[in-house]
Design a protein around this motif. Structure first.
Motif, short mmCIF file in Angstrom:
data_model
loop_
_atom_site.label_atom_id
_atom_site.label_comp_id
_atom_site.label_asym_id
_atom_site.label_seq_id
_atom_site.Cartn_x
_atom_site.Cartn_y
_atom_site.Cartn_z
N ALA A 1 7.78 -12.20 -13.23
CA ALA A 1 8.96 -12.93 -12.14
C ALA A 1 9.10 -14.08 -12.81
O ALA A 1 7.61 -15.13 -12.71
CB ALA A 1 9.15 -12.63 -10.75
N THR A 2 10.09 -15.02 -12.68
CA THR A 2 10.48 -16.21 -13.26
C THR A 2 11.87 -16.49 -12.15
O THR A 2 12.20 -15.54 -11.84
CB THR A 2 11.09 -16.08 -14.61
N ALA A 3 11.84 -17.72 -11.85
CA ALA A 3 12.44 -18.36 -11.24
C ALA A 3 13.16 -19.89 -11.40
O ALA A 3 12.64 -20.68 -12.49
CB ALA A 3 11.64 -18.80 -9.43
N VAL B 1 19.22 -20.34 -6.09
CA VAL B 1 18.07 -19.87 -7.01
C VAL B 1 18.62 -18.70 -7.48
O VAL B 1 18.39 -17.51 -7.12
CB VAL B 1 16.81 -19.23 -5.99
N THR B 2 17.44 -18.01 -8.75
CA THR B 2 17.97 -16.79 -10.23
C THR B 2 16.34 -17.23 -10.01
O THR B 2 15.86 -18.11 -10.46
CB THR B 2 18.66 -17.47 -10.94
N VAL B 3 16.39 -15.64 -10.20
CA VAL B 3 14.87 -15.12 -10.02
C VAL B 3 15.38 -13.83 -11.03
O VAL B 3 16.32 -12.63 -10.95
CB VAL B 3 13.83 -14.22 -8.43
N GLY B 4 14.36 -14.14 -12.48
CA GLY B 4 14.49 -12.65 -13.29
C GLY B 4 13.38 -11.97 -12.86
O GLY B 4 12.37 -12.37 -12.84
N VAL B 5 13.58 -10.45 -12.81
CA VAL B 5 12.52 -9.50 -12.52
C VAL B 5 13.43 -8.61 -12.95
O VAL B 5 13.75 -8.61 -13.50
CB VAL B 5 12.35 -9.20 -11.31
N ALA C 1 19.04 -12.34 -7.86
CA ALA C 1 17.86 -11.57 -8.45
C ALA C 1 18.79 -11.07 -9.92
O ALA C 1 19.67 -10.33 -10.06
CB ALA C 1 18.14 -10.69 -8.29
N VAL C 2 18.46 -11.86 -11.28
CA VAL C 2 18.95 -10.78 -12.15
C VAL C 2 17.48 -9.87 -12.99
O VAL C 2 16.38 -10.14 -13.11
CB VAL C 2 19.26 -11.89 -12.81
N GLU C 3 18.15 -9.67 -13.87
CA GLU C 3 17.19 -9.08 -15.24
C GLU C 3 16.54 -9.75 -15.83
O GLU C 3 17.15 -11.33 -16.68
CB GLU C 3 18.13 -7.86 -15.81
N GLY C 4 15.05 -9.84 -15.82
CA GLY C 4 14.30 -10.43 -16.81
C GLY C 4 12.92 -10.66 -16.38
O GLY C 4 12.58 -9.47 -15.63
N GLY C 5 12.25 -11.70 -16.67
CA GLY C 5 11.05 -11.76 -16.34
C GLY C 5 10.40 -10.08 -17.20
O GLY C 5 10.61 -10.34 -17.79
N TYR D 1 8.04 -6.67 -6.43
CA TYR D 1 9.15 -7.89 -6.64
C TYR D 1 9.56 -8.44 -5.96
O TYR D 1 9.61 -10.38 -6.65
CB TYR D 1 10.47 -6.43 -7.43
N THR D 2 9.97 -9.08 -5.06
CA THR D 2 10.22 -9.81 -3.65
C THR D 2 9.21 -10.67 -4.07
O THR D 2 8.67 -11.51 -3.85
CB THR D 2 10.85 -9.13 -2.41
N LYS D 3 7.48 -10.25 -3.89
CA LYS D 3 6.03 -10.84 -3.68
C LYS D 3 6.28 -11.68 -5.28
O LYS D 3 5.74 -13.27 -4.64
CB LYS D 3 5.09 -10.16 -4.08
N ALA D 4 6.50 -11.36 -6.26
CA ALA D 4 6.03 -11.72 -7.28
C ALA D 4 7.52 -12.74 -7.41
O ALA D 4 6.40 -13.86 -7.60
CB ALA D 4 6.61 -10.82 -9.12
N ALA D 5 8.24 -12.79 -6.69
CA ALA D 5 9.61 -13.36 -7.14
C ALA D 5 9.38 -14.45 -5.70
O ALA D 5 9.50 -16.08 -6.31
CB ALA D 5 10.77 -12.90 -6.94
N ALA D 6 8.87 -14.49 -4.60
CA ALA D 6 9.19 -15.43 -3.74
C ALA D 6 6.89 -16.25 -4.50
O ALA D 6 7.82 -16.99 -4.78
CB ALA D 6 7.88 -14.70 -2.61
N ARG D 7 6.37 -15.89 -5.31
CA ARG D 7 5.63 -16.82 -5.71
C ARG D 7 6.03 -17.78 -6.98
O ARG D 7 5.71 -18.21 -7.04
CB ARG D 7 4.38 -15.83 -6.44
#
Length: 114
Positions: free
Chosen positions: A102-104, A55-59, A83-87, A21-27
């Protein structure tokens, strides 16, 4: 201190094989900031240190994201990552492996002038 948002960019990223999840969020963050150029700092003489970056990332599993690692990887400003629920998680029916999407949203703020 009052701030004004002057930029917001969105991005999407994924990890196709590692379920990271961290890798997807970084991308996703990288995708968002690749769309931005902020010439105002050179034009006005403002310091990047005056900028707060939110920065808000959704996963699908926000607890699996290392927000400190993501914040440390941002190139400018004082960064905060949440990080919030999403993606989206997509399961490959042939292997059972999961693709993590992931979305950001990357927002930049400066102190309000005047």
């Amino acid at each position: 201190m009052s701030e004004r948002r002057f930029i917001i960019e969105m991005g999407m990223g994924n990890d196709q094989y590692g379920e990271d999840y961290t890798k997807a969020a970084a991308r996703a963050i990288e995708d968002a900031i690749r769309h931005s150029a902020i010439p105002m700092f050179e034009a006005t003489g403002l310091s990047h240190e005056e900028m707060r970056v939110q920065v808000t990332v959704g996963v699908a599993r926000p607890e699996a994201v290392d927000c400190a690692v993501l914040a440390a990887g941002l190139p400018r400003g004082r960064a905060e990552v949440c990080a919030v629920e999403g993606g989206l998680n997509v399961v490959n029916p042939d292997t059972g492996k999961m693709l993590v999407v992931a979305t950001a949203a990357v927002e930049a703020f400066l102190p309000k002038q005047g």
